[in-house]
Structure formats: C-alpha cells, structure tokens
Design an enzyme around this catalytic site. Sequence first.
Site, PDB file in Angstrom:
ATOM      1  N   PRO A  99       0.849  -1.197   0.000  1.00  0.00           N
ATOM      2  CA  PRO A  99       0.000   0.000   0.000  1.00  0.00           C
ATOM      3  C   PRO A  99       0.888   1.253   0.000  1.00  0.00           C
ATOM      4  O   PRO A  99       1.911   1.289   0.692  1.00  0.00           O
ATOM      5  CB  PRO A  99      -0.799  -0.111   1.302  1.00  0.00           C
ATOM      6  CG  PRO A  99      -0.606  -1.487   1.810  1.00  0.00           C
ATOM      7  CD  PRO A  99       0.628  -2.059   1.175  1.00  0.00           C
ATOM      8  N   GLY A 101       2.333   5.055   0.424  1.00  0.00           N
ATOM      9  CA  GLY A 101       2.312   6.266   1.260  1.00  0.00           C
ATOM     10  C   GLY A 101       1.722   6.070   2.639  1.00  0.00           C
ATOM     11  O   GLY A 101       1.148   7.001   3.199  1.00  0.00           O
ATOM     12  N   GLY A 103       3.590   4.340   5.257  1.00  0.00           N
ATOM     13  CA  GLY A 103       4.617   3.984   6.245  1.00  0.00           C
ATOM     14  C   GLY A 103       5.169   2.583   6.101  1.00  0.00           C
ATOM     15  O   GLY A 103       5.897   2.114   6.975  1.00  0.00           O
ATOM     16  N   LEU A 104       4.840   1.892   5.010  1.00  0.00           N
ATOM     17  CA  LEU A 104       5.338   0.518   4.839  1.00  0.00           C
ATOM     18  C   LEU A 104       6.499   0.449   3.840  1.00  0.00           C
ATOM     19  O   LEU A 104       6.791  -0.617   3.295  1.00  0.00           O
ATOM     20  CB  LEU A 104       4.197  -0.420   4.414  1.00  0.00           C
ATOM     21  CG  LEU A 104       3.083  -0.571   5.451  1.00  0.00           C
ATOM     22  CD1 LEU A 104       1.989  -1.502   4.940  1.00  0.00           C
ATOM     23  CD2 LEU A 104       3.614  -1.084   6.791  1.00  0.00           C
ATOM     24  N   GLY A 105       7.115   1.580   3.560  1.00  0.00           N
ATOM     25  CA  GLY A 105       8.341   1.567   2.759  1.00  0.00           C
ATOM     26  C   GLY A 105       8.109   1.522   1.260  1.00  0.00           C
ATOM     27  O   GLY A 105       9.025   1.140   0.514  1.00  0.00           O
ATOM     28  N   SER A 107       7.963   3.936  -0.877  1.00  0.00           N
ATOM     29  CA  SER A 107       8.847   4.800  -1.671  1.00  0.00           C
ATOM     30  C   SER A 107      10.289   4.301  -1.615  1.00  0.00           C
ATOM     31  O   SER A 107      10.996   4.339  -2.623  1.00  0.00           O
ATOM     32  CB  SER A 107       8.712   6.274  -1.301  1.00  0.00           C
ATOM     33  OG  SER A 107       9.130   6.467  -0.007  1.00  0.00           O
ATOM     34  N   ALA A 109      11.192   1.131  -1.282  1.00  0.00           N
ATOM     35  CA  ALA A 109      11.249  -0.070  -2.143  1.00  0.00           C
ATOM     36  C   ALA A 109      11.288   0.352  -3.615  1.00  0.00           C
ATOM     37  O   ALA A 109      12.007  -0.254  -4.426  1.00  0.00           O
ATOM     38  CB  ALA A 109      10.056  -0.976  -1.865  1.00  0.00           C
ATOM     39  N   ASP A 149      15.324   3.130   5.726  1.00  0.00           N
ATOM     40  CA  ASP A 149      14.323   2.382   4.953  1.00  0.00           C
ATOM     41  C   ASP A 149      14.947   1.748   3.704  1.00  0.00           C
ATOM     42  O   ASP A 149      14.757   0.561   3.421  1.00  0.00           O
ATOM     43  CB  ASP A 149      13.163   3.307   4.543  1.00  0.00           C
ATOM     44  CG  ASP A 149      12.357   3.794   5.735  1.00  0.00           C
ATOM     45  OD1 ASP A 149      12.757   3.504   6.881  1.00  0.00           O
ATOM     46  OD2 ASP A 149      11.335   4.473   5.531  1.00  0.00           O
TER      47      ASP A 149
HETATM   48  C1  MEV Z   1      10.123   6.811   7.957  1.00  0.00           C
HETATM   49  O1  MEV Z   1       9.797   5.497   7.522  1.00  0.00           O
HETATM   50  C2  MEV Z   1      11.046   6.758   9.119  1.00  0.00           C
HETATM   51  C3  MEV Z   1      11.483   8.100   9.708  1.00  0.00           C
HETATM   52  O2  MEV Z   1      12.297   7.783  10.847  1.00  0.00           O
HETATM   53  C4  MEV Z   1      12.271   8.917   8.711  1.00  0.00           C
HETATM   54  C5  MEV Z   1      13.638   8.320   8.362  1.00  0.00           C
HETATM   55  O3  MEV Z   1      14.160   7.464   9.074  1.00  0.00           O
HETATM   56  O4  MEV Z   1      14.200   8.771   7.340  1.00  0.00           O
HETATM   57  C6  MEV Z   1      10.292   8.899  10.206  1.00  0.00           C
END
Ligand code: MEV
Length: 316
Positions: A99, A101, A103-105, A107, A109, A149
């Site tokens: 999914p 945008g 928070g699961l990486g 962008s 990936a 990430d």
């Molecule tokens: C984003 O997935 C993680 C953050 O810690 C930003 C980063 O580490 O670049 C919020």
Amino acid sequence: MKSKASAPGKVILFGEHFVVYGVKVILCAINKRITVTAEKIEEHKISIKSNIGDLILEPNKPISEINSPLKPFYYLANKMLQTQNQITGIETTVESDIPLGVGLGSSSACCVAGAAAISRLFTETSKEEILELAIAAEKTIFQNTSGADCTVCTYGGIMEYNKKNGFTKIESESNFHLVIANSNIKHSTESVVAGVKQFKEENEVEFSKLCNDESKLVEDVLKLLKDNNTKELGQKIIQNQEYLERIGVSNEKLRDMIMIGQKSSFGAKITGAGGGGCIFALTDETNLEHSINQFKEKNYDCFSVKIDFKGLILFN
Ligand code: MEV
C-alpha cells in the site's frame, strides 16, 4: 533488453524519528514487494508507468521542476542517461503490492528496485552502489532521510541501523507475526519529520531526554530479540508508542487502532512517520487470529506480514 528487480517494503519496529537525530533504529523487511522493469527505448525520453499514473518527460529537466511522486524514477533514469552519455531513452514499469504512502516503505522499495533495474540496463552494479543510488533518489522527495528504509529494503531481514555506522543484521529466531492496520490516512513523511523538528526546537531538553530513553529502549530490545522474548518485546512497543505520542506524530484514529492492538496482542505502535499511515501489533500463533478479528470487527483495513529475508532480488 529489459532489466527487472524487486524490493520489499519495511516495518520500523523501534526508533522511527529518533533515528533522524542519530539514535539506533530496529526495522525489518516485510513480505510485500515492489517490482520494477526498465527497458531502453529509441526515443530520447523518460517514461514511467505505474498504477498511480504515468510520467513521460524529456531528459535533462531540473529535478526541482518535477512535481510527481514518480520523481525518484525520473532522477535515476536521467542520471544513468547522463553518466552513460546516452541519446536513447528509458521506459520504466512499476508494479506494487505494498500500500502506497502509509509507512510501509513503498517509496524506499521503489527507489531500491528502481535503482537496481535502471542502473543494470547499462552496467553491473553492486548492492552497495544500488543502495547509494536509491538513497540519492529518495532524497529527491525527502531530503532528510536517515537512509534506514532503503537499507532494509536492499538487504532484507531484521536489522539495527544508525546514520553514522550503517546497519548490522540481527540474528534472531523470532517467530512473531506482525498485524498491520492501515488508517488509510495518507501522510507525507517529509512534513511529519518537519513537525518533529519543530517539536525538537521548541522542547530541546525534553527531546534530548526522549532520545536517551529511546536509545536505552533499543538496547534492551536487542537483548530481548536474542532471547526471543515476545511478551517483553510487546511491553517495549507500548513504551515506544508513548515516546511517539509525546513528539506529536499520533492522532485519534491511530490511537483507537493502537488500543485495539494493545488489547489483542503483546503490544502495538505506529510504524514509520505516523500522522496517518499504519500501526502494527506484535502477535504469535496464540493471538494472531484474535488480533486480526478485533481490527476487522471495527472495520479496520488489516493484514498480517512476516519478515522478508531476501531483500533486493535481481532477475537478470
Ligand atoms: C520513515 O519510515 C522513518 C522516519 O524515521 C524517517 C527516516 O528514518 O528517514 C520517520
């Protein structure tokens, strides 16, 4: 000739945001992937096709003039055309089961699989070179990235990472399952990270104490991972969520989801930037189904993931 690569998404288990200020983070790759196929084309243009739309542009445009989430692919293709002195073009196709945008990486990936597929159209590139290219590409959309990430999307598994020393893989026999619940609130990592910077500037003493507390928590977690102590890990997750609440990256919907997760699993917290996106709940086979059912009962979009140990896959 075509070049194809795929990279996994990620879950940050402990230490998001604080990692930007030098604290160690613990994160893992997950079994959801982005696959990128790149191809040389005769026309001197850069074309990117994806399920969120297409971007077709002439090469050599200033990157600051491009306003598209597909900008990292343009950056990578343009860089390769320039360094290889090519007058041909590149077409890139992106397929995702992560999914976007939340928070699961997705962008990172994209950046890792894109860097691998596009660079390998022209030259053999090592994982280290691919990671370097991927982080530069990610910086076109998020200048202050910690690099965590992209690193886990490249090497897979579960790892500790800090900005100064890079990563160390964690050898853990952990048999946990992560239940991911998606708030379906899209977030911009860049703006949430900017909000935390403001919090830090206005609360220097408290932020510095939080960084120390997070560092200590991460050291404790490293021991618990070795001992495979899922129950205690859950307690650390709950504690980490308190630090994230303090720096202002949570909201009502996330708190409601976390409450469900904390009641039905060993512990639950935001993963990634927050402000929207996903939370995860730590479970094992004794409470996995129960936890999923509790989220589903409240109509939350949820699924379980496992750790991906493969990282970047090159298909040719
Ligand atoms: C984003 O997935 C993680 C953050 O810690 C930003 C980063 O580490 O670049 C919020």
